[in-house]
Design an enzyme around this catalytic site. Sequence first.
Site, PDB file in Angstrom:
ATOM      1  N   CYS A   1       0.836  -1.207   0.000  1.00 37.67           N
ATOM      2  CA  CYS A   1       0.000   0.000   0.000  1.00 37.67           C
ATOM      3  C   CYS A   1       0.866   1.251   0.000  1.00 37.67           C
ATOM      4  O   CYS A   1       0.589   2.214  -0.718  1.00 37.67           O
ATOM      5  CB  CYS A   1      -0.927  -0.012   1.212  1.00 37.67           C
ATOM      6  SG  CYS A   1      -2.071   1.387   1.275  1.00 37.67           S
TER       7      CYS A   1
ATOM      8  N   CYS B   1      -5.594  -4.595   7.069  1.00 44.17           N
ATOM      9  CA  CYS B   1      -6.645  -3.590   7.266  1.00 44.17           C
ATOM     10  C   CYS B   1      -7.945  -3.909   6.533  1.00 44.17           C
ATOM     11  O   CYS B   1      -9.018  -3.537   6.982  1.00 44.17           O
ATOM     12  CB  CYS B   1      -6.129  -2.213   6.865  1.00 44.17           C
ATOM     13  SG  CYS B   1      -5.846  -2.002   5.084  1.00 44.17           S
TER      14      CYS B   1
END
Length: 354
Positions: free
Chosen positions: A103, A195
Amino acid sequence: MGLRVLAAMSGGVDSAVAAARIAEAGHDVTGVHLALSANPQSHRTGARGCCTIEDSRDARRAADVIGIPFYVWDMAERFQRDVVEDFVAEYAAGRTPNPCLRCNEKIKFAAVLDRALALGFDAVATGHHAKLVDGVLSRSPDQGKDQSYVLGVLTREQLSHAIFPLGDSTKAQVREEAARRGLTVADKPDSHDVCFIADGDTRAFLAGRLGAEEGSILDESGAVVGSHQGAYGFTVGQRKGLHIDRPAADGRPRYVLSIEPVSNTVTVGPRAALQVTTIDCVRPVWNGPAGVEGELSVQLRAHGEVYGCRVQESGEGELRVELDRPAVGVAAGQAAVLYSGDTVIGSATITKAA
């Protein structure tokens, strides 16, 4: 004269304090929250999950307190492609990815930074716990929260447009400052684990995308000692959740030694068989100071142990890392981040270990 800075605001305490510090330093700051989920939940589940409506609102409230403009950028499609789909594909190939690292590489410091620069911003600020001085990345003084490992994939060019305002602070200091500033996220729990898997059940998440496929669990001799519903549900070094039918003769626990996605088999054995001293890597990124001398060290997973090492580069995009002492549980797909003292000098992706 101040810089035009885009402050990435996740809705957590770290990014809120980072944005506040940059604004207080006299820079022209704009806050942006990245909407990474196409169907965000209304609320987090404790410290799990991210990109909820609650997180977006927390980020907006923090921006209001700081007194900076605030926007939401829809990055859901890019996040799905570059992080979530990559995560699934890596597990399907028998590797163990790090989605936080991906990410940072693909979203926060590729997609976001590219857009920020195109819009005339000079830099992107985030709430990462790492030091960045004159483009050189190093560890945070808070070793328990240090995130230099997951930033080790960034290039020198990306680091030259990054600001990490929390570089000299511990997490406790950040929370205390947030409370003094009147930021309501001062006591908000940190997110953890993956996440985008809010319940923390990675195996079920992968099963929903890859489907069940029964296979065998083998011992080192090749004997079948159990079965599974998908080799993708395992990682090298794993001990729990193996569902072995035949316990080891010596009564000691077994660990995952290797994963073979083609035959859909998982091989298990004693912890001693996990020890490796040679690690092969690809796609090196050299982002630290040139001409580093002295002893090097390598970190092989987020918040993992650090090992003294020697590094050989083939010149063909490959590295060999020789460890000074054995490591265990080294999984293909993870990053090997190289340090000189506390300074990051580069990173590469692990392909195999022996």
